[in-house]
Design an enzyme around this catalytic site. Structure first.
Site, PDB file in Angstrom:
ATOM      1  CE  LYS A  57     -14.042 -25.545  10.434  1.00  0.00           C
ATOM      2  NZ  LYS A  57     -14.824 -25.186   9.226  1.00  0.00           N
ATOM      3  CB  SER A  71     -11.955 -23.957   6.691  1.00  0.00           C
ATOM      4  OG  SER A  71     -13.320 -24.100   7.049  1.00  0.00           O
ATOM      5  CB  SER A 123     -15.442 -25.479   5.097  1.00  0.00           C
ATOM      6  OG  SER A 123     -14.602 -24.449   4.673  1.00  0.00           O
TER       7      SER A 123
HETATM    8  N1  GLN Z   1     -12.850 -22.156   1.090  1.00  0.00           N
HETATM    9  C1  GLN Z   1     -13.939 -21.232   1.234  1.00  0.00           C
HETATM   10  C2  GLN Z   1     -13.422 -19.970   1.877  1.00  0.00           C
HETATM   11  O1  GLN Z   1     -12.269 -19.845   2.000  1.00  0.00           O
HETATM   12  C3  GLN Z   1     -15.024 -21.846   2.034  1.00  0.00           C
HETATM   13  C4  GLN Z   1     -14.731 -21.889   3.465  1.00  0.00           C
HETATM   14  C5  GLN Z   1     -15.827 -22.493   4.281  1.00  0.00           C
HETATM   15  O2  GLN Z   1     -16.717 -23.177   3.762  1.00  0.00           O
HETATM   16  N2  GLN Z   1     -15.782 -22.206   5.562  1.00  0.00           N
HETATM   17  O3  GLN Z   1     -14.161 -19.115   2.249  1.00  0.00           O
END
Ligand code: GLN
Length: 487
Positions: free
Chosen positions: A80, A155, A179
């Site tokens: 990532k 994400s 994420s």
């Molecule tokens: N979808 C969640 C957010 O927007 C979690 C994101 C993540 O785990 N980095 O914060």
């Protein structure tokens, strides 16, 4: 094709000299060339570097040095775009880092490399890991390999899609509120968020430091266990990493879950839960109980407050962490007449809409006058949420839930409605607030269109072995993880 094989299959062939590391890497690069125009899992990929790493591994194998015993020997693992890999670009899915190149390896990258892995590629992601769909990337949206009109989750959507599409053998992501687990569910792969403190975050660009963890994506549970074992452990460079010994995660996969107690939280059977997701999870629970697990209903009474609590704590921490992107220390700069104007111009031009929204929210909840009403109160509710879990784990060994309330949604469907988007994390967020571990694994498909559904298992702090054991037993008795998208 080699890119479709698992870590254990590939390391066996490699150790037996049936194949070379170069052939493995080449098959992943070929697959990227074939499908990534459609999927866009990668922001960039340094093919020369990946092949050079492969040649190095091959040389070690031919010269008979210890490399042949290494657990990730010759395995291409994609990363990532939030983890530092020496001499590779690091953008966090944002424009604000400009042409920044990492001067060092994150601890997890160092560990992977010393285990023989070929660390390659920059996987697409929501900007600074803020999002659930990978639509908030400055580098364009990633598409779901099962249906390119849909999002891959987020994400870490690029990492999940890359594994699902056979563009790499495993991948790394980060999980602050889901994420890793949510995109794993939506792409039909295994994704694991370790316990807070299990894995060093040195070299991970921080989003919300009290929630962030790095974890693996893999094609099956045993591969996830292998990667987790390599990544884990104490690190003097991350004071939040815990000096617990790293268990033999692969050794924990003995197939036996007889007598384990699993909890079904009654608060997770919410209205917004899609009927096909619910029936897949119900069926999975039946399978687990047929394998000898005892399933009981439990209560996590503060579940309703998790999303609100998360969006206060995560935005507060993000507003502090992202202050460093100011046009002076890193990457891109937009000039101004004085330094304040330069900061404003840089951040105005460099950050996307969602990041700005979070920084503004976070600054607000931390500001004097609102700190007590929002931030402090959220911290207290967080403790209540953690206590819910610790109490539950006095009677159960693991908790079973859906990973996400629906299968992958259409690109654009929720991008104008932040609240709807935030609700797609409803089942994953509590795990980060509580600091416990969680894994998502494939447990079924929707009918029309055919989209993967994920089962989430939540475990005690440092209970990854138990989670992996349950997940593996489930996998041994189902075939969901063997399905691959037709690309
Ligand atoms: N979808 C969640 C957010 O927007 C979690 C994101 C993540 O785990 N980095 O914060």
């Amino acid at each position: 094709m080699l890119n479709q094989l698992t870590i254990s299959e590939l390391t066996t062939k490699l150790a037996g000299r049936e194949i070379s590391a170069r052939e493995i890497v080449q098959s992943c690069l070929d697959q990227i060339a074939r499908v990534d125009g459609k999927i866009h899992a990668f922001i960039s990929c340094d093919n020369q570097d990946a092949l050079a790493q492969a040649d190095f591994v091959d040389k070690q194998i031919t010269s008979g040095s210890a490399c042949a015993q290494k657990p990730l020997m010759g395995i291409p693992i994609a990363v990532k775009d939030v983890l530092a890999v020496r001499n590779q670009p690091l953008n966090c899915g944002s424009k604000i880092l400009g042409k920044f190149i990492s001067p060092y390896d994150a601890t997890v990258i160092e560990k992977l490399k010393s285990a023989g892995a070929i660390v390659f590629g920059r996987c697409n992601m929501d900007e600074f890991a803020m999002g659930s769909s990978t639509e908030n990337s400055a580098f364009g949206v990633t598409r779901n390999p099962w249906d390119p009109t849909r999002i891959p989750g987020g994400s870490s959507g690029g990492s999940a899609a890359a594994v699902a599409a056979g563009e790499c053998i495993a991948a790394l992501g980060s999980d602050t509120g889901g994420s890793i687990r949510q995109p794993a569910a939506l792409c039909g792969v295994v994704g694991l968020k370790p316990t807070y403190g299990r894995v060093s975050r040195y070299g991970l660009v921080a989003f919300a430091s009290s929630l962030d963890q790095i974890g693996p994506f893999a094609k099956n549970v045993s591969d996830a266990a292998t990667v987790l074992g390599v990544m884990s452990g104490h690190d003097l460079r991350d004071s939040t990493s815990v000096p617990h010994p790293v268990p033999d995660y692969s050794g924990a996969l003995n197939g036996n879950i007889r007598g384990l107690k699993l909890g079904l939280p009654r608060e997770y059977m919410i209205g917004g839960l899609n009927a096909e997701v619910k029936s897949a999870v119900d069926a999975a629970v039946k399978t687990l109980s047929a394998l000898g697990a005892e399933v009981v209903e439990i209560s996590l009474p503060h579940t309703d407050y998790a999303v609100a609590t998360y969006y206060i704590i995560a935005t507060a921490e993000a507003s502090a962490n992202l202050a460093r992107f100011d046009g002076v220390r890193y990457g891109a700069r937009a000039e101004g007449n004085d330094v304040l104007e330069m900061y404003g111009n840089t951040r105005g031009a460099g950050f996307g809409a969602e990041v700005k929204r979070r920084v503004i929210l976070g600054t607000y909840v931390l500001s004097s006058g609102y700190y007590d009403a929002y931030y402090l109160r959220a911290q207290r509710v967080r403790t209540l949420i953690r206590n819910d879990f610790l109490r539950a784990f006095e009677t159960v060994d693991a908790i079973v839930t859906p990973t996400a309330p629906t299968a992958a949604f259409k690109i654009g469907e929720k991008s104008d409605d932040p609240l709807q988007m935030y609700l797609s994390d409803i089942f994953t967020i509590s795990c980060n607030l509580a600091g416990i571990c969680g894994v998502s694994l494939p447990c079924g498909f929707t009918r029309n269109p055919q989209l993967p559904i994920g089962l989430q298992l939540l475990g005690k702090p440092f209970g990854e072995e138990t989670l992996l054991r349950i997940a593996h037993a489930f996998e041994q008795n189902t075939a969901w993880h063997e399905k691959r998208p037709l690309l």
